[in-house]
Design a protein around this motif. Structure first.
Motif, mmCIF file in Angstrom:
data_model
loop_
_atom_site.group_PDB
_atom_site.id
_atom_site.type_symbol
_atom_site.label_atom_id
_atom_site.label_comp_id
_atom_site.label_asym_id
_atom_site.label_seq_id
_atom_site.Cartn_x
_atom_site.Cartn_y
_atom_site.Cartn_z
ATOM 1 N N GLU A 126 0.711 -1.111 -0.198
ATOM 2 C CA GLU A 126 0.020 -0.016 0.030
ATOM 3 C C GLU A 126 0.952 1.172 0.092
ATOM 4 O OE1 GLU A 126 -4.107 -1.379 2.318
ATOM 5 O OE2 GLU A 126 -2.080 -1.058 3.348
ATOM 6 N N GLN A 173 -3.948 -1.521 -6.846
ATOM 7 C CA GLN A 173 -5.314 -0.911 -6.103
ATOM 8 C C GLN A 173 -4.916 0.304 -5.195
ATOM 9 O OE1 GLN A 173 -8.266 -1.903 -7.355
ATOM 10 N NE2 GLN A 173 -7.134 -3.208 -9.015
ATOM 11 N N ARG A 191 -6.652 4.229 -5.479
ATOM 12 C CA ARG A 191 -7.064 4.675 -4.458
ATOM 13 C C ARG A 191 -6.486 6.040 -4.064
ATOM 14 N NH1 ARG A 191 -7.251 -0.742 -2.611
ATOM 15 N NH2 ARG A 191 -5.555 -0.269 -1.252
ATOM 16 N N ARG A 192 -5.147 6.177 -4.026
ATOM 17 C CA ARG A 192 -4.460 7.349 -3.752
ATOM 18 C C ARG A 192 -4.497 8.406 -4.753
ATOM 19 N NH1 ARG A 192 -1.990 9.017 1.023
ATOM 20 N NH2 ARG A 192 0.008 10.559 0.411
ATOM 21 N N HIS A 220 -7.257 8.861 -6.275
ATOM 22 C CA HIS A 220 -8.726 9.007 -6.644
ATOM 23 C C HIS A 220 -9.028 8.782 -8.073
ATOM 24 C CE1 HIS A 220 -8.389 10.797 -2.689
ATOM 25 N NE2 HIS A 220 -7.538 11.701 -2.975
#
Length: 255
Positions: free
Chosen positions: A9, A45, A49-50, A52
């Motif tokens: 992540e 993924q 997300r980071r 956007h």
């Protein structure tokens, strides 16, 4: 309460931040290099997300006709219609590849059991030409560890998509005539060959890859499937035109 991030992540966040800033990481920090492909896919993924970014498509490919398949989600904001104008400065590095893309006529939602290839093949509804802009958020590319490249959306920069036409099972997917030009000069002209062989073999992998990870592929999502022309690195602004015989032509401008 602060949530501790996994190494995958953290890497995805670094890459997503670089993507949003059109920047380059000097190096992947020690301890964040993916240990395996699952780590790289988790980083993908986290990247989306980071930054956007919604998933607007997928890229898949293989180095040989029977080799393993890899893939990456494509940010929706980086998918552009033919005739677009893209700024060359938006990409830290920039290569172009002429490809074939496909769409399904149904959603593929996660299931508890594998989805059989016959169902996937029966669900192909459309195809067209696409040109991927290959780029990287990691300095020193292409001399970057393969798993870090996979985490970095498999070196994806943007995708230009041509007009879709109805899927034809009898199309020559193995050696179609392909023509790619830059500013009127031939980059590639002749029978194109995809390293994966028939790229349709990659589609079943993608559907099951997503199913196993709880990811839905909505009907109509574009899936681009690897280069028929090799990679070309434009050195200046100009017009890119691609044609795969039997499919509508595609073009865009690098400004």
């Amino acid at each position: 309460m602060t949530t501790l991030l996994s190494a995958a992540e953290e890497l995805g966040h670094l890459l997503g931040d670089a993507y949003s800033r059109q920047a380059t990481l000097a190096v992947v920090p020690a301890g964040l290099e993916p240990a395996n492909m699952d780590d790289a896919y988790r980083a993908q993924q986290a990247f989306l997300r980071r930054s956007h970014a919604a998933t607007g498509g997928w890229k898949i490919g293989s180095k040989s006709e029977s080799g393993p398949v890899q893939g990456a989600p494509l940010p929706l904001g980086g998918i552009h219609p033919s005739s677009s104008s893209l700024q060359r400065s938006a990409f830290p590095v920039l290569g172009i590849e002429l490809e074939i893309m496909f769409c399904f006529d149904c959603d593929f939602a996660p299931r508890p059991a594998p989805i059989v290839e016959a169902e996937v093949m029966d669900s192909i509804s459309a195809m067209g030409a696409s040109i991927e802009i290959v780029s990287s958020r990691i300095a020193g590319w292409p001399d970057v560890p393969k798993l870090s490249q996979l985490a970095d959306l498999q070196n994806h920069g943007a995708l230009v998509i041509g007009e879709l036409s109805d899927y034809r099972d009898g199309f020559d997917f193995h050696r179609p005539e392909a023509h790619l030009t830059f500013n009127g000069e031939d980059v590639f002209k002749g029978q194109g060959v995809n390293p994966a062989g028939d790229p349709r073999r990659l589609l079943s992998w993608l559907v099951n890859h997503c199913s196993e990870r709880g990811i839905v592929i909505p009907g109509g999502t574009v899936v681009t499937t690897g280069s028929y022309t090799g990679m070309y690195f434009p050195k200046a602004p100009g017009m890119v035109i691609g044609q795969i015989a039997g499919l509508p032509p595609i073009h865009f401008e690098l400004s």
